[in-house]
Design a protein around this motif. Structure first.
Motif, mmCIF file in Angstrom:
data_model
loop_
_atom_site.group_PDB
_atom_site.id
_atom_site.type_symbol
_atom_site.label_atom_id
_atom_site.label_comp_id
_atom_site.label_asym_id
_atom_site.label_seq_id
_atom_site.Cartn_x
_atom_site.Cartn_y
_atom_site.Cartn_z
ATOM 1 N N SER A 1 -4.869 7.691 6.706
ATOM 2 C CA SER A 1 -4.443 6.887 7.841
ATOM 3 C C SER A 1 -3.831 5.580 7.361
ATOM 4 C CB SER A 1 -5.634 6.614 8.751
ATOM 5 O OG SER A 1 -6.681 5.987 8.046
ATOM 6 N N ALA A 2 -2.960 5.031 8.207
ATOM 7 C CA ALA A 2 -2.270 3.780 7.887
ATOM 8 C C ALA A 2 -3.283 2.683 7.587
ATOM 9 C CB ALA A 2 -1.363 3.382 9.035
ATOM 10 N N GLY A 3 -3.012 1.946 6.527
ATOM 11 C CA GLY A 3 -3.897 0.875 6.107
ATOM 12 C C GLY A 3 -4.860 1.273 5.008
ATOM 13 N N GLU A 4 -4.959 2.561 4.765
ATOM 14 C CA GLU A 4 -5.880 3.043 3.743
ATOM 15 C C GLU A 4 -5.339 2.770 2.348
ATOM 16 O OE1 GLU A 4 -6.861 7.135 4.255
ATOM 17 O OE2 GLU A 4 -8.422 7.117 2.719
ATOM 18 N N GLU A 5 -6.219 2.474 1.423
ATOM 19 C CA GLU A 5 -5.857 2.242 0.026
ATOM 20 C C GLU A 5 -6.834 2.996 -0.863
ATOM 21 O OE1 GLU A 5 -4.143 -2.359 0.503
ATOM 22 O OE2 GLU A 5 -5.849 -1.939 -0.804
ATOM 23 N N LYS A 6 -6.317 3.489 -1.987
ATOM 24 C CA LYS A 6 -7.166 4.151 -2.985
ATOM 25 C C LYS A 6 -6.757 3.642 -4.355
ATOM 26 C CE LYS A 6 -9.306 7.563 -0.491
ATOM 27 N NZ LYS A 6 -8.921 8.976 -0.374
ATOM 28 N N GLU A 7 -7.720 3.495 -5.254
ATOM 29 C CA GLU A 7 -7.430 3.002 -6.594
ATOM 30 C C GLU A 7 -8.031 3.900 -7.643
ATOM 31 O OE1 GLU A 7 -8.290 -1.594 -5.659
ATOM 32 O OE2 GLU A 7 -7.556 -1.250 -7.689
ATOM 33 N N GLU B 1 -8.009 3.444 -11.925
ATOM 34 C CA GLU B 1 -7.550 2.759 -13.147
ATOM 35 C C GLU B 1 -6.395 1.816 -12.809
ATOM 36 O OE1 GLU B 1 -8.943 6.304 -16.226
ATOM 37 O OE2 GLU B 1 -6.838 5.766 -16.089
ATOM 38 N N ARG B 2 -5.218 2.045 -13.369
ATOM 39 C CA ARG B 2 -4.099 1.129 -13.154
ATOM 40 C C ARG B 2 -3.270 1.473 -11.913
ATOM 41 N NH1 ARG B 2 -4.842 2.246 -18.253
ATOM 42 N NH2 ARG B 2 -3.427 4.046 -18.255
ATOM 43 N N LEU B 3 -3.671 2.489 -11.191
ATOM 44 C CA LEU B 3 -2.922 2.974 -10.045
ATOM 45 C C LEU B 3 -3.601 2.599 -8.728
ATOM 46 C CD1 LEU B 3 -2.089 6.598 -11.247
ATOM 47 C CD2 LEU B 3 -0.656 4.568 -11.446
ATOM 48 N N LYS B 4 -2.792 2.188 -7.752
ATOM 49 C CA LYS B 4 -3.293 1.962 -6.402
ATOM 50 C C LYS B 4 -2.291 2.525 -5.411
ATOM 51 C CE LYS B 4 -3.467 -2.113 -4.140
ATOM 52 N NZ LYS B 4 -3.980 -3.441 -3.744
ATOM 53 N N ALA B 5 -2.778 3.362 -4.501
ATOM 54 C CA ALA B 5 -1.923 3.961 -3.486
ATOM 55 C C ALA B 5 -2.238 3.337 -2.137
ATOM 56 C CB ALA B 5 -2.136 5.472 -3.422
ATOM 57 N N THR B 6 -1.171 3.042 -1.378
ATOM 58 C CA THR B 6 -1.317 2.481 -0.045
ATOM 59 C C THR B 6 -0.511 3.310 0.937
ATOM 60 O OG1 THR B 6 0.544 0.967 -0.371
ATOM 61 C CG2 THR B 6 -1.649 0.158 -0.976
ATOM 62 N N LEU B 7 -0.856 3.194 2.223
ATOM 63 C CA LEU B 7 -0.211 4.025 3.234
ATOM 64 C C LEU B 7 0.088 3.222 4.491
ATOM 65 C CD1 LEU B 7 0.647 6.925 4.129
ATOM 66 C CD2 LEU B 7 -1.676 7.191 5.038
ATOM 67 N N LYS C 1 2.545 3.827 8.378
ATOM 68 C CA LYS C 1 2.902 4.939 9.261
ATOM 69 C C LYS C 1 4.187 5.636 8.850
ATOM 70 C CE LYS C 1 0.423 3.465 13.361
ATOM 71 N NZ LYS C 1 0.496 3.127 14.808
ATOM 72 N N LYS C 2 4.949 5.009 7.941
ATOM 73 C CA LYS C 2 6.224 5.604 7.546
ATOM 74 C C LYS C 2 6.361 5.827 6.050
ATOM 75 C CE LYS C 2 8.934 3.699 11.370
ATOM 76 N NZ LYS C 2 10.124 2.892 11.741
ATOM 77 N N GLU C 3 5.528 5.154 5.251
ATOM 78 C CA GLU C 3 5.699 5.276 3.812
ATOM 79 C C GLU C 3 4.393 5.019 3.070
ATOM 80 O OE1 GLU C 3 7.795 0.839 3.767
ATOM 81 O OE2 GLU C 3 8.809 2.506 2.810
ATOM 82 N N SER C 4 4.445 5.400 1.808
ATOM 83 C CA SER C 4 3.325 5.145 0.918
ATOM 84 C C SER C 4 3.874 4.532 -0.363
ATOM 85 C CB SER C 4 2.580 6.438 0.598
ATOM 86 O OG SER C 4 1.540 6.216 -0.338
ATOM 87 N N PHE C 5 3.082 3.683 -0.974
ATOM 88 C CA PHE C 5 3.461 3.085 -2.241
ATOM 89 C C PHE C 5 2.411 3.433 -3.288
ATOM 90 C CE2 PHE C 5 7.022 0.511 -1.000
ATOM 91 C CZ PHE C 5 6.814 0.245 0.343
ATOM 92 N N LEU C 6 2.908 3.680 -4.490
ATOM 93 C CA LEU C 6 2.019 3.843 -5.633
ATOM 94 C C LEU C 6 2.290 2.653 -6.559
ATOM 95 C CD1 LEU C 6 -0.086 5.690 -6.995
ATOM 96 C CD2 LEU C 6 1.806 6.735 -8.251
ATOM 97 N N HIS C 7 1.336 1.738 -6.594
ATOM 98 C CA HIS C 7 1.480 0.534 -7.402
ATOM 99 C C HIS C 7 0.892 0.800 -8.788
ATOM 100 C CE1 HIS C 7 2.364 -1.611 -3.633
ATOM 101 N NE2 HIS C 7 1.331 -0.961 -3.115
ATOM 102 N N ILE C 8 1.652 0.435 -9.796
ATOM 103 C CA ILE C 8 1.182 0.611 -11.176
ATOM 104 C C ILE C 8 1.072 -0.770 -11.802
ATOM 105 C CG2 ILE C 8 1.620 1.705 -13.384
ATOM 106 C CD1 ILE C 8 3.324 3.754 -11.919
ATOM 107 N N THR C 9 -0.146 -1.142 -12.132
ATOM 108 C CA THR C 9 -0.414 -2.471 -12.678
ATOM 109 C C THR C 9 -0.567 -2.395 -14.191
ATOM 110 O OG1 THR C 9 -1.534 -3.105 -10.634
ATOM 111 C CG2 THR C 9 -1.967 -4.457 -12.582
#
Lengths: 111, 119
Positions: free
Chosen positions: A52-58, A60-66, A68-76
């Protein structure tokens, strides 16, 4: 028809240089959005599921966010071993259980 | 625990010949999926078994493709006769039956794929 668009197609980073991968989607009711990692000659390896929108998962160095239209995979602070193709896929709430995949982002992290 | 295994890893055949790909899912996984990636394209769904029953075969490109799952265990995907456009990597994936919200929900375990080259 469900659609997934990933950008950029390819990304080259220096070790330690943080960035984000984008996954834009259209789906008739989202059951889940999935991120996979794929190494050359291997099958996709599961990373995250977001529901669901607003959810985040992490992980190690990866964090995914969501949203209503897109998701980002952040690499730190990526490391060379993070080099791979990252795939995004969606599953609709109704109808078939199959995943609809994007074309992926090829990430190369240079030492 | 053994993962999803696929055989062969690579097959080279001539147009018009027949090829059979095999997938052994993770033991106890009732869901079995076939996907395909042709060159330059995204991974696309072919079909879905629940145990031995075809739940969804809407992604099968045409009647040259035949999938079976004997006794709800391993699955085969036969292409007969093969055409040039069938070349690609065929992935098999398995999961447990019910997708309920949980930390491991929705995880499809993929095999390493069978690369098919049709000349």
């Amino acid at each position: 028809e469900d659609q997934v668009t990933q950008s950029p197609e390819a990304l080259r980073l220096q070790e330690g240089e943080s960035s984000s991968l984008n996954c834009s989607y259209t789906v008739s009711g989202l059951r889940g959005l999935f991120w996979y990692r794929q190494d050359p000659g291997k099958g996709p390896e599961f990373l995250f599921t977001l529901y669901s929108a607003g959810e985040e998962k992490e992980k190690e160095r990866l964090k995914a966010t969501l949203t209503k239209k897109e998701s980002f995979l952040h690499i730190t602070a990526p490391k060379p071993e993070d080099s791979a193709t990252y795939l995004c896929a969606v599953q609709a709430r109704t109808g078939r259980r199959a995943l609809t995949f994007g074309s992926g982002t090829r990430l190369q992290v240079q030492p | 625990e053994a993962g999803v295994t696929q055989f062969p890893s690579h097959s080279v055949i001539e147009k018009g010949q027949t090829v059979t790909l095999r997938c052994d899912p993770i033991s106890g996984h009732d869901n079995l999926y076939w996907y395909r990636r042709v060159m330059g394209k995204e991974i696309k769904f072919l079909l879905h078994f629940v145990k031995e029953s075809k739940q969804d075969e809407s992604g099968m490109p045409n009647n040259r493709f035949l999938a079976e799952r004997t006794g709800g265990t391993y699955s085969t995907l036969k292409v007969q006769p093969a055409e040039l456009e069938d070349s690609g990597v065929y992935f098999c994936a398995s999961s447990q039956v019910v997708l309920q919200p949980s930390p491991r929900t929705g995880e499809l375990f993929f095999g390493e794929g069978s690369r098919l080259t049709v000349l």
